[in-house]
Design an enzyme around this catalytic site. Structure first.
Site, short mmCIF file in Angstrom:
data_model
loop_
_atom_site.label_atom_id
_atom_site.label_comp_id
_atom_site.label_asym_id
_atom_site.label_seq_id
_atom_site.Cartn_x
_atom_site.Cartn_y
_atom_site.Cartn_z
N GLN A 113 74.52 40.27 64.89
CA GLN A 113 73.28 40.70 64.83
C GLN A 113 73.45 42.35 64.66
OE1 GLN A 113 73.09 37.88 68.73
NE2 GLN A 113 71.22 38.82 68.49
N PHE A 139 71.40 34.25 68.92
CA PHE A 139 70.98 34.09 70.39
C PHE A 139 71.54 35.03 71.37
CE2 PHE A 139 71.32 29.79 68.15
CZ PHE A 139 69.71 29.67 68.26
N GLU A 157 75.76 40.03 69.35
CA GLU A 157 75.12 41.34 69.54
C GLU A 157 76.14 42.38 69.67
OE1 GLU A 157 71.64 41.75 72.18
OE2 GLU A 157 72.04 44.06 72.19
N ARG A 210 67.82 44.33 83.16
CA ARG A 210 66.90 43.46 83.05
C ARG A 210 66.35 42.42 83.95
NH1 ARG A 210 63.26 42.34 78.71
NH2 ARG A 210 63.89 44.18 77.35
N THR A 235 65.46 48.10 77.04
CA THR A 235 65.37 48.94 78.10
C THR A 235 66.22 50.37 77.80
OG1 THR A 235 66.92 47.83 79.04
CG2 THR A 235 64.79 47.15 79.47
N GLU A 266 62.49 35.72 72.59
CA GLU A 266 63.09 35.24 73.72
C GLU A 266 61.96 34.51 74.75
OE1 GLU A 266 64.57 39.30 74.10
OE2 GLU A 266 66.46 38.36 74.94
#
Ligand code: MTE
Ligand code: HPA
Ligand code: MOS
Length: 713
Positions: free
Chosen positions: A147, A178, A182, A260, A392, A664
């Site tokens: 990703q 998913f 990342e 988060r 964020t 998401e």
């Protein structure tokens, strides 16, 4: 490590260990802690060396010939143990609003309890894989299922002690990420490059599914303890929560994920007085990572459990208590991190869904059903979702694009930082571009994501891929349009107005062109038909230290009603019906958004009901294949599944097409399934007692919960 026999094994062309790494031996995205090959093995299954051979089978055989002796240390494997030993990957964080202690003391009602949500394996259909081809000048071309091509490039450059301009990473599309690609893809791309360097040949590294699951991190499981004070109506007055997550051996993305969770500890509810202590537990397990929801869902489950607990203690319908605690429009609209909520459509969605799903009458018929049936019980619940959109981490909210229009036929080539992972971002970006140029969709091609076309990209994540990259592509187009407009105005002496691009025609005041002819003419008159584009999200800012600001550009809202059936003798459960109303703003592609809503919901239901990651007490993972780890199949979808996009939806912020992302947020609609199961369990004790149930609500947990409840009766 004695690797002599490995090196001599048939077909082996190279063996790499930490001593082959001349630069940085770490793939950690924010902090170090994720060695490619470690000095000290910190978790079961951590890679120590790698082998390239002429065939995969030869490589596998060779690996088994390694002689490795370990001095066994005492592992920390659970959150509770880590809390006790103060074993953390980063310092704890405390956030405060008002005076929670006093507010709880002054409340007429008080409750306390604890709650756990489980881990989750990403289980993308395409696992971790990379393919590297050595180029001239010791450059490397890296194909990675990731990703995050840009960080793959940086990690490899640092590992090799080479400049970033010597590494090109390309990703055509990935078979699902998913969040599991990342950062967790980096180690495989890095090892593959090391092997390509040593063999001077192209090397492909594709993880066997078991190794993939053993090596890579998963969703953070969370443990929470709470004390809540509320009034006779069930409105929360004060809340204290301790939130602890299993981070594994290193920070990876755990800081942002826990942040988060803290930013979503309110879900859709106004919390006047709040105190949260957040612990990031270090355990000797694979380093946990991003997973759809990115901690937000873990925070939301904690507050939903508290609200459910309050409703049960007041013997009220949880749907009522939830609504009573909602953020309001004119007052009670400031979050615990001081952001004013300006786009609240929670009430509209919630009320419309309660009506359209016949929640109230079905609740009554379920009660009747339960009175008549001894062993099979039904339950129903509605849960809301409010999810903040933007990374964020402020600087990640930027994107680039590169757009070319070819002179001979007017076909359009688009490149951005967006990774297509099944969520449809390439389709949506092509649609946006086609629409902006007034062309048919088939005229636009989105090419593979590449670090040498668009540099310094952020991960395709945080549900922001199309918002960011789509806007960057449109920015590139606006620049090409400016070139065209300047030329037309100059040539045809047109003073005012801009071109209107529709149905393959471009109209200026008093003059119109076929798109293709205009492009050809512009080329012959030496007008640039290519441009880069850029976008940075406006309005957002966040002071991480004081936990105040506007971290999100906007919120996504939704709600789901689920009805479930449980077998009280076996714990088996199924979703009989789910009704969803979800806000996609002015949807770019309703078919894709509905796919995301359905898929997200089912993935969330898997997390909360059937997917269970288990470790032995020594930290060895036991659930590393589909035989021991159960993800939802098509047959696990709700029998009746009514999914609707909120028709009045629009984005009040400046977002492409006035749309809202569906990446998401829909995962969290599955919370309704968990609380419906709890509701079904409560019927066993005639709703007089509050069932104890942690997620995931597997058949055995459901049985144990029923068992505990029966002992109270
Ligand atoms: N849908 C599919 N089919 N495959 C995926 O890997 N990833 C999810 C979600 N939906 C994913 C998916 C996650 S974790 C995120 S952050 C978003 O898609 C990323 O894409 P978006 O930013 O375009 O929404
Ligand atoms: N979401 C997903 N990935 C991220 C984020 C986020 O908010 N921040 C940093 N990486
Ligand atoms: Mo998604 S967890 O932000 O990749």
């Amino acid at each position: 490590m004695n690797l002599e026999k490995v090196i001599k094994s048939e077909g082996v062309t190279a063996v790499v260990t930490s001593s082959d790494i001349t630069g940085r031996n770490d793939v950690g995205p924010v902090y170090d802690g994720d060695p490619i090959f470690p000095k000290k093995a910190e978790y079961y299954g951590q890679p120590l060396f790698a082998v390239a051979a002429k065939t995969t089978e030869q490589a596998r055989k060779a690996v088994l010939k390694a002689k490795i002796t370990y001095k066994t240390l005492k592992p920390v494997t659970t959150i509770k143990e880590a809390l006790k030993k103060k074993s953390y990957v980063l310092k704890e964080k405390i956030i405060k609003k008002g005076d929670a202690t006093k507010a709880i003391e002054n409340s007429v009602n008080r409750l306390n309890g604890s709650f756990t949500t489980g881990s989750q394996e990403h289980f993308a259909l395409e696992g971790q894989t990379a393919f590297v081809i050595p180029q001239e000048d010791n450059d490397y071309k890296v194909f990675s299922s990731t990703q995050h091509p840009s960080e793959t490039q940086q990690v490899i450059a640092k590992m090799l002690n080479q400049k970033s301009n010597t590494i090109t990473v390309e990703t055509r599309r990935i078979g699902g990420g998913f969040g599991g690609k990342e950062t967790q893809s980096f180690i495989f791309a890095a090892i593959c490059t090391l092997l390509a360097k040593k063999t001077k040949h192209p090397v492909k590294l594709r993880m066997d599914r078991d190794d993939d699951i053993i090596i890579t991190g998963k969703r953070h499981d969370f443990y929470s303890e709470y004390k809540v004070g509320f009034d006779e109506l069930g409105v929360i007055k004060g809340l204290k929560i301790k939130l602890a997550s299993r981070c594994g051996i290193s920070p990876d993305l755990s800081e942002a994920i826990n942040e988060r969770a803290l930013l979503h500890i309110d879900n859709a509810y106004f919390l006047e007085n709040l105190l949260v202590e957040n612990y990031l537990c270090k355990t000797n397990t694979a380093s946990n990572t991003a997973f759809r929801g990115f901690g937000g869902n873990q925070g939301m489950m904690a507050i939903e459990n508290i609200i459910d607990h309050i409703a049960n203690s007041l013997k009220k319908d949880p749907a009522e208590i939830r609504r009573r605690n909602f953020y309001q429009k004119k007052k009670k609209n400031i979050t615990h991190y001081n952001m004013k909520i300006e786009d609240n459509v929670m009430h509209e969605i919630y009320d419309q869904l309660i009506k359209s799903s016949n929640y109230k009458s079905r609740q009554l018929s379920i009660k009747k059903f339960n009175e008549k049936n001894t062993y099979i019980k039904k339950g129903i619940a509605i849960t809301p979702v409010k999810f903040g959109i933007s990374f964020t981490t402020w600087h990640l909210n930027q994107a680039g694009a590169l757009v070319h229009i070819y002179s001979n036929d007017g076909s359009v080539h688009v490149n951005t930082g967006a990774i297509e992972m099944g969520q449809g971002t390439h389709t949506k970006i092509a649609q946006l571009v086609a629409n902006e140029l007034g062309l048919n969709f088939s005229r636009v091609k989105v090419s593979a994501t590449r670090t040498d076309k668009v540099p310094n990209t952020s991960a395709s994540a945080a549900s922001s891929t199309t918002d960011l990259n789509g806007a960057a592509a449109l920015n590139a187009i606006s620049k090409i349009k400016m070139n065209l407009s300047a030329y037309i105005k100059r040539k045809y002496k047109i003073k005012n107005g801009e071109g209107i691009y529709e149905n393959g025609i471009v109209k200026f005041k008093g003059k119109s062109f076929k798109f293709n002819s205009l492009i050809k003419e512009a080329y012959l008159n030496r007008v640039s038909l290519s441009s880069s584009g850029f976008y940075a999200t406006p309005k957002i800012h966040f002071d991480k230290k004081n936990f105040k600001g506007r971290p999100f550009l906007y919120f996504c809202y939704g709600a789901a009603v689920s009805e479930v059936m449980i077998d009280t003798l076996t714990g088996e459960n199924k979703i009989i019906r789910t009704d969803i109303l979800h806000d996609a703003g002015k949807a770019i592609n309703p078919a894709i958004e509905i796919g995301q809503i359905e898929g997200g919901f089912v993935q969330g239901a898997g997390w909360l009901t059937m997917e269970e990651v288990n470790w032995k007490s020594n930290g060895q993972i036991t659930t590393h294949s589909p035989s021991t780890y159960k993800i939802p199949a098509a047959s696990d979808m709700p029998e009746k599944f009514n999914v609707e996009i909120f028709k009045k939806g629009k984005n009040v912020e400046q977002v492409i097409n006035k749309s809202k992302t569906t990446g998401e947020p829909p995962l969290m609609l599955a919370m309704s399934v968990f609380y419906a199961i709890k509701n079904a369990i409560a019927s066993v004790g005639n709703y007089a007692f509050y069932p104890n149930l942690n997620a995931p609500a597997t058949p055995e947990k459901i049985l144990m919960s029923i068992d505990k409840l029966k002992r109270k009766i």
